[in-house]
Design an enzyme around this catalytic site. Structure first.
Site, short mmCIF file in Angstrom:
data_model
loop_
_atom_site.label_atom_id
_atom_site.label_comp_id
_atom_site.label_asym_id
_atom_site.label_seq_id
_atom_site.Cartn_x
_atom_site.Cartn_y
_atom_site.Cartn_z
N GLN A 104 37.63 43.47 38.18
CA GLN A 104 38.46 42.34 37.73
C GLN A 104 39.12 41.69 38.96
OE1 GLN A 104 40.87 43.46 33.96
NE2 GLN A 104 40.55 45.36 35.08
N ASN A 105 39.04 42.36 40.10
CA ASN A 105 39.73 41.89 41.29
C ASN A 105 38.99 40.74 41.95
OD1 ASN A 105 41.45 43.98 40.74
ND2 ASN A 105 40.61 45.35 42.30
N ASP A 107 39.88 39.96 45.22
CA ASP A 107 40.31 40.07 46.63
C ASP A 107 39.17 40.33 47.61
OD1 ASP A 107 41.82 43.31 45.79
OD2 ASP A 107 39.77 42.87 46.39
N HIS A 122 35.98 38.19 37.38
CA HIS A 122 36.97 37.11 37.41
C HIS A 122 36.84 36.22 38.64
CE1 HIS A 122 39.63 39.84 34.70
NE2 HIS A 122 38.67 39.25 34.02
N CYS A 130 34.24 22.69 43.35
CA CYS A 130 34.68 21.31 43.23
C CYS A 130 34.99 20.95 41.79
CB CYS A 130 33.59 20.36 43.77
SG CYS A 130 34.10 18.63 43.65
N CYS A 133 32.08 17.67 41.32
CA CYS A 133 30.61 17.77 41.38
C CYS A 133 30.11 19.20 41.20
CB CYS A 133 30.10 17.21 42.73
SG CYS A 133 30.44 18.30 44.13
N GLY A 190 42.72 51.94 38.09
CA GLY A 190 43.77 50.99 38.47
C GLY A 190 43.80 49.72 37.65
N SER A 192 45.56 48.05 33.97
CA SER A 192 46.50 48.27 32.86
C SER A 192 45.81 48.05 31.52
CB SER A 192 47.67 47.28 32.99
OG SER A 192 47.17 45.95 32.99
C1 BV8 Z 1 38.90 34.48 27.60
C2 BV8 Z 1 41.91 35.83 37.79
C3 BV8 Z 1 38.00 33.07 25.93
C4 BV8 Z 1 43.20 35.23 38.11
C5 BV8 Z 1 42.36 37.01 35.77
C6 BV8 Z 1 46.01 38.12 23.01
C7 BV8 Z 1 45.40 39.37 22.84
C8 BV8 Z 1 44.22 39.70 23.52
C9 BV8 Z 1 43.63 38.77 24.39
C10 BV8 Z 1 44.25 37.55 24.54
C11 BV8 Z 1 45.43 37.22 23.87
N1 BV8 Z 1 45.78 35.97 24.25
C12 BV8 Z 1 44.86 35.50 25.13
C13 BV8 Z 1 43.93 36.44 25.30
C14 BV8 Z 1 42.74 36.35 26.17
C15 BV8 Z 1 43.14 36.56 27.61
C16 BV8 Z 1 43.88 37.86 27.79
O1 BV8 Z 1 43.28 38.93 27.78
N2 BV8 Z 1 45.21 37.74 27.99
C17 BV8 Z 1 46.02 38.94 28.18
C18 BV8 Z 1 47.15 38.62 29.19
C19 BV8 Z 1 46.57 39.38 26.83
N3 BV8 Z 1 41.88 36.61 28.34
C20 BV8 Z 1 41.33 35.48 28.82
O2 BV8 Z 1 41.87 34.40 28.75
C21 BV8 Z 1 39.95 35.62 29.42
N4 BV8 Z 1 39.12 34.58 28.90
O3 BV8 Z 1 39.31 35.25 26.78
O4 BV8 Z 1 38.20 33.35 27.31
C22 BV8 Z 1 36.84 32.16 25.91
C23 BV8 Z 1 35.61 32.67 25.50
C24 BV8 Z 1 34.53 31.79 25.43
C25 BV8 Z 1 34.68 30.44 25.82
C26 BV8 Z 1 35.92 29.98 26.29
C27 BV8 Z 1 37.02 30.84 26.34
C28 BV8 Z 1 40.00 35.43 30.93
C29 BV8 Z 1 40.74 36.57 31.56
C30 BV8 Z 1 40.64 36.45 33.06
C31 BV8 Z 1 41.97 35.99 33.59
N5 BV8 Z 1 41.91 36.02 35.06
N6 BV8 Z 1 42.22 37.04 37.08
C32 BV8 Z 1 43.64 35.70 39.45
O5 BV8 Z 1 43.38 36.88 39.82
O6 BV8 Z 1 44.28 34.88 40.11
S1 BV8 Z 1 43.07 38.34 35.02
C33 BV8 Z 1 44.09 39.18 36.10
O7 BV8 Z 1 44.56 40.33 35.35
C34 BV8 Z 1 43.41 39.80 37.32
O8 BV8 Z 1 42.02 39.59 37.38
C35 BV8 Z 1 43.67 41.29 37.13
O9 BV8 Z 1 42.71 42.08 37.69
C36 BV8 Z 1 43.63 41.33 35.65
C37 BV8 Z 1 44.03 42.57 34.94
O10 BV8 Z 1 45.14 43.11 35.57
P1 BV8 Z 1 44.92 44.56 36.25
O11 BV8 Z 1 43.78 44.45 37.22
O12 BV8 Z 1 44.82 45.58 35.20
O13 BV8 Z 1 46.23 44.70 37.09
P2 BV8 Z 1 47.67 45.12 36.55
O14 BV8 Z 1 48.66 44.71 37.60
O15 BV8 Z 1 47.86 44.62 35.15
O16 BV8 Z 1 47.61 46.71 36.45
C38 BV8 Z 1 47.49 47.49 37.62
C39 BV8 Z 1 47.30 48.90 37.18
O17 BV8 Z 1 47.07 49.73 38.32
C40 BV8 Z 1 48.54 49.49 36.48
O18 BV8 Z 1 48.10 50.22 35.33
C41 BV8 Z 1 49.13 50.46 37.53
O19 BV8 Z 1 49.69 51.61 36.92
C42 BV8 Z 1 47.90 50.85 38.30
N7 BV8 Z 1 48.15 51.21 39.69
C43 BV8 Z 1 49.01 50.60 40.57
N8 BV8 Z 1 48.90 51.20 41.78
C44 BV8 Z 1 47.94 52.16 41.67
C45 BV8 Z 1 47.46 52.19 40.34
N9 BV8 Z 1 46.52 53.04 39.92
C46 BV8 Z 1 46.02 53.91 40.83
N10 BV8 Z 1 46.42 53.95 42.12
C47 BV8 Z 1 47.38 53.11 42.56
N11 BV8 Z 1 47.78 53.15 43.85
ZN ZN Z 2 32.47 17.69 44.96
#
Ligand code: BV8
Ligand code: ZN
Length: 244
Positions: A104-105, A107, A122, A130, A133, A190, A192
């Site tokens: 999902q990252n 980076d 993602h 763009c 285009c 890693g 949530s």
């Molecule tokens: C879609 C790019 C439809 C951005 C990202 C209600 C219920 C269910 C779903 C939805 C809802 N309302 C809306 C939705 C859908 C929505 C969604 O899921 N929303 C969530 C917030 C509820 N999803 C979407 O919109 C997706 N698209 O559904 O489209 C559609 C279908 C057809 C046609 C048209 C439309 C798109 C989702 C993608 C969004 N983009 N990223 C960017 O990065 O700038 S998501 C973003 O969150 C990142 O990619 C990130 O990776 C992702 C998930 O977060 P995590 O990676 O889990 O990170 P987080 O901080 O949350 O957790 C870290 C974890 O690591 C923790 O558990 C922590 O304990 C642990 N940790 C920390 N340190 C360590 C560790 N573990 C081990 N070692 C460590 N050292």
């Molecule tokens: Zn262009």
């Protein structure tokens, strides 16, 4: 309740004999590289949440603000190195007959650690698209100037990233689902497990008969579903789990 030690041995046994493996990683695997997670401490930016900025509406309303957030993150990521968890996964990959790392990252640390079989659900923070285009290109400028960047055709470019409300790239999603359906071991590191559809993959793997192993700092909605759930840092646990 198995002690963490004996469950480590049982996880290592499943991992050693698996011929097909899928892995799902989230922001937590890059936390030890110094990159803030989304929902943990330091993940906020000027009191905005990802859900506020990572949307097409936010970009349409204020492309400059959204680009400032991405430029800030690119600056942090450019200073970061892949950590032991990224390397453990890259070293495991060639030892497994069929392997896919689903991330999902955005980076790029898995690429830099040497992972080849990689599905970026993602997108990629080092790629721009763009808005007119559709041209895609790599842009690794840090600092990113001018902001927002512009395409040769003159239109502004957006980060080549899947925002909330946007569909995941079809072929990448299909690849992830295919690998999940055939995995004997599914390792989740890693995440949530809040963001869909990525968060639905572990249950899909479990239903298809995979051994589900979770590595996370804290309990998640997946922990109860997992056959084995390890509490701790990915940078320490992955080498222990995957080390040859
Ligand atoms: C879609 C790019 C439809 C951005 C990202 C209600 C219920 C269910 C779903 C939805 C809802 N309302 C809306 C939705 C859908 C929505 C969604 O899921 N929303 C969530 C917030 C509820 N999803 C979407 O919109 C997706 N698209 O559904 O489209 C559609 C279908 C057809 C046609 C048209 C439309 C798109 C989702 C993608 C969004 N983009 N990223 C960017 O990065 O700038 S998501 C973003 O969150 C990142 O990619 C990130 O990776 C992702 C998930 O977060 P995590 O990676 O889990 O990170 P987080 O901080 O949350 O957790 C870290 C974890 O690591 C923790 O558990 C922590 O304990 C642990 N940790 C920390 N340190 C360590 C560790 N573990 C081990 N070692 C460590 N050292
Ligand atoms: Zn262009």
């Amino acid at each position: 309740m198995l002690t963490q030690m004996s469950s480590l041995e049982s996880a290592r046994a499943s991992i050693a004999q698996a011929r097909s493996v899928a892995v799902l990683t989230g922001a937590g695997i890059s936390q030890e590289s110094g990159i803030p997670t989304f929902r943990g401490p330091g993940g906020l930016w000027r009191n905005f949440r990802a859900e506020d900025l990572a949307t097409p509406e936010a970009f349409a309303r204020d492309p400059q603000l959204v680009w400032e957030w991405y430029a800030w993150r690119r600056g942090i990521i450019a200073q970061a190195q892949p950590n032991a968890a990224h390397h453990a996964l890259a070293e495991w990959e060639p030892r497994v007959e069929s392997f896919l790392l689903i991330t999902q990252n955005v980076d790029g640390l898995h690429d830099r650690a040497g992972s080849q079989k990689l599905a970026k659900l993602h997108g990629d923070i080092w790629q721009v698209l763009c808005t007119r285009c559709g041209r895609r290109e790599r842009n690794e400028l840090v600092p990113l100037e001018p902001l927002p960047p512009r395409c040769l055709c003159g239109a502004i470019q957006r980060p080549d990233i899947v925002w909330f409300g946007e569909a995941l790239p079809t072929e990448v999603w299909q690849q992830a689902v295919e690998a999940t359906a055939h995995a004997q071991v599914f390792l989740v590191v890693g995440t949530s497990a809040i963001v869909h559809p990525a968060a639905s993959l572990p249950a899909m793997a479990r239903e298809a008969g995979a051994v589900l192993i979770e590595v996370n700092f804290e309990p998640t909605p997946l922990s109860a579903l997992a056959d084995l759930s390890f509490r701790g840092k990915a940078g320490e646990l992955l080498p222990a789990l995957l080390g040859a």
